[in-house]
Design an enzyme around this catalytic site. Sequence first.
Site, PDB file in Angstrom:
ATOM      1  N   THR A  33      12.820   4.943  10.816  1.00 51.22           N
ATOM      2  CA  THR A  33      13.733   3.843  11.153  1.00 51.22           C
ATOM      3  C   THR A  33      13.313   2.569  10.424  1.00 51.22           C
ATOM      4  OG1 THR A  33      14.207   4.808  13.304  1.00 51.22           O
ATOM      5  CG2 THR A  33      14.611   2.439  13.079  1.00 51.22           C
ATOM      6  N   HIS A  59       4.890 -10.285   2.558  1.00 51.88           N
ATOM      7  CA  HIS A  59       3.965 -11.281   3.119  1.00 51.88           C
ATOM      8  C   HIS A  59       3.188 -12.025   2.043  1.00 51.88           C
ATOM      9  CE1 HIS A  59      -0.147  -9.401   2.971  1.00 51.88           C
ATOM     10  NE2 HIS A  59       0.523  -8.267   2.924  1.00 51.88           N
ATOM     11  N   SER A 100       5.701  -7.016  -2.068  1.00 51.12           N
ATOM     12  CA  SER A 100       5.230  -7.189  -0.688  1.00 51.12           C
ATOM     13  C   SER A 100       5.746  -8.511  -0.141  1.00 51.12           C
ATOM     14  CB  SER A 100       3.699  -7.185  -0.710  1.00 51.12           C
ATOM     15  OG  SER A 100       3.204  -7.750   0.477  1.00 51.12           O
ATOM     16  N   CYS A 126     -18.520  -6.065  -0.353  1.00 52.16           N
ATOM     17  CA  CYS A 126     -18.688  -6.059   1.090  1.00 52.16           C
ATOM     18  C   CYS A 126     -17.389  -6.445   1.791  1.00 52.16           C
ATOM     19  CB  CYS A 126     -19.789  -7.033   1.478  1.00 52.16           C
ATOM     20  SG  CYS A 126     -20.657  -6.476   2.920  1.00 52.16           S
ATOM     21  N   THR A 185       0.848  -1.201   0.000  1.00 54.02           N
ATOM     22  CA  THR A 185       0.000   0.000   0.000  1.00 54.02           C
ATOM     23  C   THR A 185       0.881   1.248   0.000  1.00 54.02           C
ATOM     24  OG1 THR A 185      -1.800  -1.157   1.080  1.00 54.02           O
ATOM     25  CG2 THR A 185      -1.773   1.241   1.309  1.00 54.02           C
TER      26      THR A 185
HETATM   27  N1  PMP Z   1      -1.665  -4.538  -4.533  1.00 53.14           N
HETATM   28  C1  PMP Z   1      -2.289  -5.701  -4.768  1.00 53.14           C
HETATM   29  C2  PMP Z   1      -2.361  -6.227  -6.167  1.00 53.14           C
HETATM   30  C3  PMP Z   1      -2.879  -6.408  -3.718  1.00 53.14           C
HETATM   31  O1  PMP Z   1      -3.506  -7.560  -3.959  1.00 53.14           O
HETATM   32  C4  PMP Z   1      -2.797  -5.869  -2.408  1.00 53.14           C
HETATM   33  C5  PMP Z   1      -3.449  -6.595  -1.263  1.00 53.14           C
HETATM   34  N2  PMP Z   1      -2.712  -7.695  -0.840  1.00 53.14           N
HETATM   35  C6  PMP Z   1      -2.107  -4.667  -2.214  1.00 53.14           C
HETATM   36  C7  PMP Z   1      -1.575  -4.024  -3.310  1.00 53.14           C
HETATM   37  C8  PMP Z   1      -1.969  -4.050  -0.853  1.00 53.14           C
HETATM   38  O2  PMP Z   1      -1.150  -4.836  -0.064  1.00 53.14           O
HETATM   39  P1  PMP Z   1      -0.981  -4.539   1.493  1.00 53.14           P
HETATM   40  O3  PMP Z   1      -2.369  -4.482   2.054  1.00 53.14           O
HETATM   41  O4  PMP Z   1      -0.210  -5.711   1.985  1.00 53.14           O
HETATM   42  O5  PMP Z   1      -0.276  -3.255   1.662  1.00 53.14           O
END
Ligand code: PMP
Length: 405
Positions: free
Chosen positions: A240, A204, A202, A328, A75
Site C-alpha cells: 500500500t 527527506h 529521497s 564508527c 535504500t
Molecule cells: N544514497 C546516498 C548517497 C545517501 O547519502 C544515503 C543516506 N542518506 C542513502 C543513499 C540512503 O538513504 P536512506 O537512508 O534515506 O534510505
Amino acid sequence: MPLAHIFFDHISTTPLDPRVLEAMMPYLTEWYGNPSSHIHDQGQRAVQAVDAARAEVARFVNANPQEIVFTSGSTEANNLAIKGAAAACAKKGKHLVVSEVEHFSVLNALPPLRNRGYEVTTLSADSDGKVDPDDVRRAIRPDTVLVSVMHANAEIGTIEPIGEIGRITREREVLFHTDATASAGHIPLDVREAGADLVTLSAHNFYGPKGTGALVVREGVRLDSQIDGGFQEMGFRAGTENVPGIAGMGKAAAIASSEMGEWASHLRRLEKRLRDGIASSVTHLHFTGHPTDRLPGHVSFWVEYAEGESLLLFLSVHGVMAASGSACSSNLKGRDEEDLVASHVLRAIGVPSDICTGSITFSMGKGNTEQEVDHVLSVLPGIVRRLWEMSPTYLDYQKKILQGG
Ligand code: PMP
C-alpha cells in the site's frame, strides 16, 4: 547564554518544510483511503493525491509520470535498481560496474549478487572523489548489464560527471543507475540530459518527509520487483502506498523546482564564508572533495591528528550538529570493527590513515544563517587545539618537530 542549536547536518536529513506538512495533513486526517480501493470516494482521493505527486516528481527531474516508482526511500530504491536490474538482465550477462565511493545501500546490495555468480568491477575515484568516465568506458564488457555511479557524494560533496557517463552507457547499450539522494533538490537534475535509466531520489533530503523516496525507471527498462505482493507502482513495488508521504514528496519536489536556485546562491555564500573562515583559523587542515564541482553549502575536511568523532562530540557540546566520515558512525558496530578508522570514501580518496582518523562534514540548509557560520568559526579552532592536546600521536609529532626530526 542559551546553548546554540545549529543544524549543519542537512546531508543526513532536512527539516520538513511547513508547506510540505500542510500538503500532507489532509491525507493523515480526512482522506485516509487506500489507492487500491479506487471505487469509492476515499480511495479516489488517494489515487488523485498519488497521481498529482507522481506528476510533480516527474517534472522535477524531467521524467514522465509513469516513470516514477515510489519507494520507502533511497535504500529501497538503490536495492531495487541494482538487484532488480541484475535479475531482469541476467540473460544478457552478469557483470556490474560501480564506483567505490557509493553509499552502502549500493555497495551492500552487491555481495548477495556475487554469491549468485555476478561479477562486479569497482571503479576507483581520484583524490577529489571523482570517477573518470574513461574508466567507465574501459570497464564495460559485452556481459555488462548495469553501471552505477552516484550524482553527488554525501560525505565529501563531489559532483560526479554523470552526463559523460550516461553518454558512454547509452553508446554501449548498458543501463545507467545514478543515486541522486544527496543532489536532488540542491542542484539541477535532468534525467534525460544525464542519460540515466534509473535514478534514486529521497524526499527527506530536500525538505520532504522521511519514509518516502522514488526510483525513476526509464520507460522500457525491465526490473524484477524485490518485494512480493500486490501490483502497486506498475508492478515494480508491492505494498500500500504511503499516501501522505507521497503527497509530501510531490510538494517538496514542486517547491525545490522553483526555489532551488535561490537556495543555492544563499548556500554558496555561506559555504564560502565557512570555508574561508576555517582555512584561515585551523592549521594542518585538508579540505575533502572537489573544490568547485561540489554540492552548495557543503564543506568537508579533516584535520591531522584530530579524530573525527571527537570533533563531532565537542561541536555538539557547543550546539553544533554535523557529521563525521569515520567508520564508527557508519554502522560497522556489531561487526567487530569498533576501531575508529577513516570511512570507505576517505580511504578511496587516499587520505593517509596514520594521521587521518575521520573527517567532518558541514552541510548547510536553506534556513542557516551567517551568524550560525560565525558561531561555528568561533568554536572550531579551540576544539581542534583541545583535541591535539589530548592526542598522543599529535604530541609525538610535536616532539619530533622540536627534536628537528
Ligand atoms: N544514497 C546516498 C548517497 C545517501 O547519502 C544515503 C543516506 N542518506 C542513502 C543513499 C540512503 O538513504 P536512506 O537512508 O534515506 O534510505
